[in-house]
Design an enzyme around this catalytic site. Sequence first.
Site, short mmCIF file in Angstrom:
data_model
loop_
_atom_site.label_atom_id
_atom_site.label_comp_id
_atom_site.label_asym_id
_atom_site.label_seq_id
_atom_site.Cartn_x
_atom_site.Cartn_y
_atom_site.Cartn_z
CE LYS A 142 3.10 0.13 5.21
NZ LYS A 142 2.46 0.07 3.91
CD GLU B 278 -2.72 1.16 2.53
OE1 GLU B 278 -2.64 0.26 3.37
OE2 GLU B 278 -3.42 2.18 2.67
NE ARG C 123 4.07 -8.45 11.13
CZ ARG C 123 3.47 -7.74 10.18
NH1 ARG C 123 2.52 -8.25 9.46
NH2 ARG C 123 3.83 -6.49 9.97
#
Length: 562
Positions: free
Chosen positions: A274, A38, A264
Amino acid sequence: MENLPATKDKPLDFIRQIIADDLKTGKHAHPVTRFPPEPNGYLHIGHAKSICLNFGIGEENNSPCHLRFDDTNPTKEEDVYVNSIKEDVAWLGFDWQENLFYASDYFDQLHDYAVELIKMGKAYVCDLSGEQIREYRGTLTEPGRESPCRNRSVEENLDLFARMRNGEFDNGTHVLRAKIDMSSPNIKMRDPVLYRIMKHPHHRTGDTWCIYPMYDFTHCLSDAIEEITHSLCTLEFEDHRPLYDWVLETLQTPCHPRQIEFARLNLTYTVMSKRKLLKLVEGNHVEGWDDPRMLTISGLRRRGYTPASIRQFCDTIGIGKRESWIDMGVLENAIREDLNDKAPRTMAILDPLKVIIDNYPDDLVEEVEAKNHPQNPDMGTRTLPFSREIYIERSDFMEDPPRKFFRLGPGREVRLRYGYYITFASMVKDERTGEILELHCTYDPESKGGSSPDGRKVKGTIHWVSAKHALTCQVRLYDRLFLVENPESDKEKEFLEHINPESIITLENCKAEPALANLALGSCVQFERQGYFCVDTKDSQPGQPVFNRTVTLRNSWSKMQM
Ligand code: ATP
Ligand code: MG
């Protein structure tokens, strides 16, 4: 790609095994994967894991890997992020070729799919507020309640959805929801929102749209449109998978990619999300997204990490299905090993102490030969100027040294690397502060190059630079940004309170061998005995490099914990 280690003998991870099986059974002729960021921030080392997995599978199978921007939230997305993401993926050495896509390219198609769902009676416009929707959704232990709008007619839904699209309603007044099952044990299946009203210009489609599709609707359909075979994502998407499959099955898309989840990357001594990285930037705790202490790709690049080291790191940690933590030392070791092979050896003094060699001729300058890499003769040699006044590291002299200190001290002789043997003679101190201002030594003219003239041994070899030839430069000693393994898990303190106050130490008056003035931006060298350093790409000037410490020669953190 530079020097990548062979991974051929390693057993396949579970995802590559699934792909290999699918190729063997003929389910697919070749895999098609994608990396779907994104564009709402810079990429970090966690993304590198996903990039290496998706693009790595592409490379290994000589098959495409798409770069697709998942740009469905115009309030947070910007072109600067799109550009930085492209730059970072390319820098890591991966190539999406012609396969650069944007979810926003599919807004028309996605809209048509939504209309189709409405016509099938599988989606409806809901007037509940966001808060009400949450309240109606129920909990893990309690089923949800149906929205009063759930049984609207197809005609009414089509009309309302068209009016949403035409901008007749305000943000938050209506959403389009899938009609699935309000009592599903999987909360994601309790009539999830597919579209929302957002009167906000989009970085690519401008004012064309005022409704935007949600991630769960967009992602699976984008995958299907692009004929992705294996849609690889992190574990938190496991409970989204039934919805992923529901959308594609209900709409009978010609292609139905398989979503597979993997664990992850979690790395100690850093934060990864982020949102937290943005907090560091906005709070001026670091100097920007590419601050060399940030574990963003751009920060790592500026710190001196190479693409090969990051790819090697991702290869080392592998792909699994269980959550785990990787020690920061593993990442640091990857760059240390890479630079150990590649970085030319040089000499620089971080904390200079002047040494005057009393018996060396006043105006003589000699050239001594130095190896660029002691273990790799192919890297050649260079010459260094030697003269009467030199700098050594202040810590290489002790006025009252313990027995095991093999460097310079009263009555002691040391070897100057590639230079001469020198013997301590006297020192000059600041009378007021007691600080040592300079040392006086004598040299043995027979020991040129650092070789013993008569078989006598000296234990210590120290580095040096000629004072009048030295390049004076700024060196920044970077270290880990956080003092604790997991800055996020502390319930009492905010993660910002765990910032390492010594994560940057700026030294202004360092003395380096003169040729370092001409290093290219970004190039990495070893300062012998000190660590690996790179020429900062932002703050260096022509002929006046600023050096960033990439990593120390050894891991001092693991010692500290023992
Ligand atoms: P963050 O949670 O750090 O804000 P994100 O997941 O929101 O990141 P995206 O741009 O949505 O960021 O991520 C793009 C891809 O990178 C996704 O497929 C995501 O699963 C993957 N990814 C993100 N973080 C990690 C991580 N720590 N380890 C492995 N893959 C990751
Ligand atoms: Mg995300």
